[in-house]
Motif scaffolding. Structure first.
Motif, PDB file in Angstrom:
ATOM      1  N   LEU A   1       0.830  -1.206   0.000  1.00  0.00           N
ATOM      2  CA  LEU A   1       0.000   0.000   0.000  1.00  0.00           C
ATOM      3  C   LEU A   1       0.864   1.256   0.000  1.00  0.00           C
ATOM      4  CD1 LEU A   1      -2.847   1.193   0.163  1.00  0.00           C
ATOM      5  CD2 LEU A   1      -2.704   1.046   2.660  1.00  0.00           C
ATOM      6  N   GLY A   2       1.964   1.218   0.750  1.00  0.00           N
ATOM      7  CA  GLY A   2       2.859   2.368   0.794  1.00  0.00           C
ATOM      8  C   GLY A   2       3.487   2.679  -0.547  1.00  0.00           C
ATOM      9  N   SER A   3       3.777   1.646  -1.331  1.00  0.00           N
ATOM     10  CA  SER A   3       4.360   1.877  -2.656  1.00  0.00           C
ATOM     11  C   SER A   3       3.371   2.589  -3.575  1.00  0.00           C
ATOM     12  CB  SER A   3       4.803   0.548  -3.263  1.00  0.00           C
ATOM     13  OG  SER A   3       3.685  -0.301  -3.485  1.00  0.00           O
ATOM     14  N   PHE A   4       2.090   2.248  -3.480  1.00  0.00           N
ATOM     15  CA  PHE A   4       1.086   2.939  -4.294  1.00  0.00           C
ATOM     16  C   PHE A   4       0.876   4.375  -3.814  1.00  0.00           C
ATOM     17  CE2 PHE A   4      -0.081  -1.426  -5.467  1.00  0.00           C
ATOM     18  CZ  PHE A   4      -0.280  -1.283  -6.825  1.00  0.00           C
ATOM     19  N   VAL A   5       0.916   4.579  -2.503  1.00  0.00           N
ATOM     20  CA  VAL A   5       0.796   5.945  -1.976  1.00  0.00           C
ATOM     21  C   VAL A   5       1.974   6.803  -2.430  1.00  0.00           C
ATOM     22  CG1 VAL A   5       0.771   7.320   0.150  1.00  0.00           C
ATOM     23  CG2 VAL A   5      -0.594   5.225   0.001  1.00  0.00           C
ATOM     24  N   ALA A   6       3.192   6.219  -2.397  1.00  0.00           N
ATOM     25  CA  ALA A   6       4.365   6.956  -2.862  1.00  0.00           C
ATOM     26  C   ALA A   6       4.250   7.281  -4.349  1.00  0.00           C
ATOM     27  CB  ALA A   6       5.626   6.127  -2.589  1.00  0.00           C
ATOM     28  N   TRP A   7       3.761   6.334  -5.126  1.00  0.00           N
ATOM     29  CA  TRP A   7       3.535   6.566  -6.560  1.00  0.00           C
ATOM     30  C   TRP A   7       2.571   7.729  -6.763  1.00  0.00           C
ATOM     31  CZ3 TRP A   7       1.301   2.114 -10.114  1.00  0.00           C
ATOM     32  CH2 TRP A   7       1.125   2.614 -11.402  1.00  0.00           C
ATOM     33  N   GLU A   8       1.482   7.747  -6.008  1.00  0.00           N
ATOM     34  CA  GLU A   8       0.490   8.818  -6.119  1.00  0.00           C
ATOM     35  C   GLU A   8       1.099  10.168  -5.754  1.00  0.00           C
ATOM     36  OE1 GLU A   8      -3.573  10.123  -6.746  1.00  0.00           O
ATOM     37  OE2 GLU A   8      -2.722   8.110  -6.989  1.00  0.00           O
ATOM     38  N   LEU A   9       1.848  10.203  -4.665  1.00  0.00           N
ATOM     39  CA  LEU A   9       2.421  11.469  -4.194  1.00  0.00           C
ATOM     40  C   LEU A   9       3.481  12.000  -5.152  1.00  0.00           C
ATOM     41  CD1 LEU A   9       2.718  10.765  -0.357  1.00  0.00           C
ATOM     42  CD2 LEU A   9       1.015  12.167  -1.548  1.00  0.00           C
TER      43      LEU A   9
END
Length: 256
Positions: A16-24
């Motif tokens: 989940l953190g990898s997708f959040v980082a991608w979004e940010l």
């Protein structure tokens, strides 16, 4: 919280953190969706265009499962033959290695020439992609069977088929299921390659049309579907493997 549960929660948080980082990163640096769409844009496209995507997803799943099933059948039979016969190993294994070294994209036009564009080339490409890892692992499992067990069976007047059925195949199961988890992803790769080149349906065809019209979020939506399907098939075979070959897996209680 048990160590197993803690590990699963940590894994989910990392994903989940990898997708959040991608979004940010896309938001902070103002990355255009034509270059790299945000995960939320791809998911939004997946939801809004799901009625149009669903038939393509079903076609890809059907083609992959049929090709994967044929690959298991031929891979298991060929692996048993190569692993139980030195002559078959010397003859078939070099040919198999040479065939697997050929880029599968080069095989698709030949299959189209033989069978025409459509589902059959995609099924055969998926089958070809997943045969090699199954053959190698099954043959390795049979070759690593303890000779002492085979000697005991021979003293009991067992035939070669009985030795293979009672000792060889059970010892091969960990290798076999390990190959299935690899072959499942390879089958999806083969299907998408064929759908991109020689089909008018499927996720591969959908992604090709989307890329030609510069609909990058739809391309990434197709990638998300393929990833989800691959993970789902991997989980299914992992669950079956845990039930069938649990004796070959060391318990976490004894680790360390």
């Amino acid at each position: 919280m048990t160590p197993d549960t803690r590990r699963r929660v940590l894994s989910a948080c990392c994903i989940l953190g990898s997708f959040v980082a991608w979004e940010l990163i896309c938001i902070v640096f103002g990355v255009s969706e034509m270059v790299l769409p945000r995960p939320t844009q791809a998911l939004s496209t997946l939801v809004t265009q799901f009625p149009a995507i669903w038939p393509h997803a079903l076609q890809t799943v059907y083609t992959t499962l049929v090709g994967f099933g044929l690959g298991i059948l031929f891979g298991l039979l060929l692996g048993m033959l190569i692993g139980s016969s030195k002559l078959a190993y010397d003859v078939a294994y070099p040919m198999l290695v040479g065939f697997s070294s050929i880029p599968k994209v080069a095989i698709v036009p030949i299959l189209v020439l033989w069978f025409g564009a459509g589902t059959v080339p995609a099924i055969l490409t998926a089958m070809v992609m997943c045969v090699f890892p199954i053959v190698v692992n099954v043959a390795t499992g049979l070759a690593s069977t303890e000779p002492e067990l085979q000697d005991v069976m021979r003293t009991l007047k067992a035939t070669k088929l009985e030795i293979l059925w009672n000792i060889g195949l059970p010892r091969t199961m960990p290798y076999f299921f390990a190959s299935l988890k690899v072959a499942a992803t390879q089958a999806f790769v083969g299907t998408v390659i064929a759908e991109t080149v020689a089909s008018n349906r499927g996720i591969g065809n959908l992604m090709m049309i989307a890329s030609s019209s510069f609909d990058v979020p739809l391309v990434f939506a197709g990638l998300f579907i393929l990833a989800a399907l691959g993970v789902a098939l991997y989980i299914v075979f992992s669950a079956i493997e845990a039930r069938v070959t649990g004796w070959a897996v060391r318990s976490d209680r004894f680790a360390g």
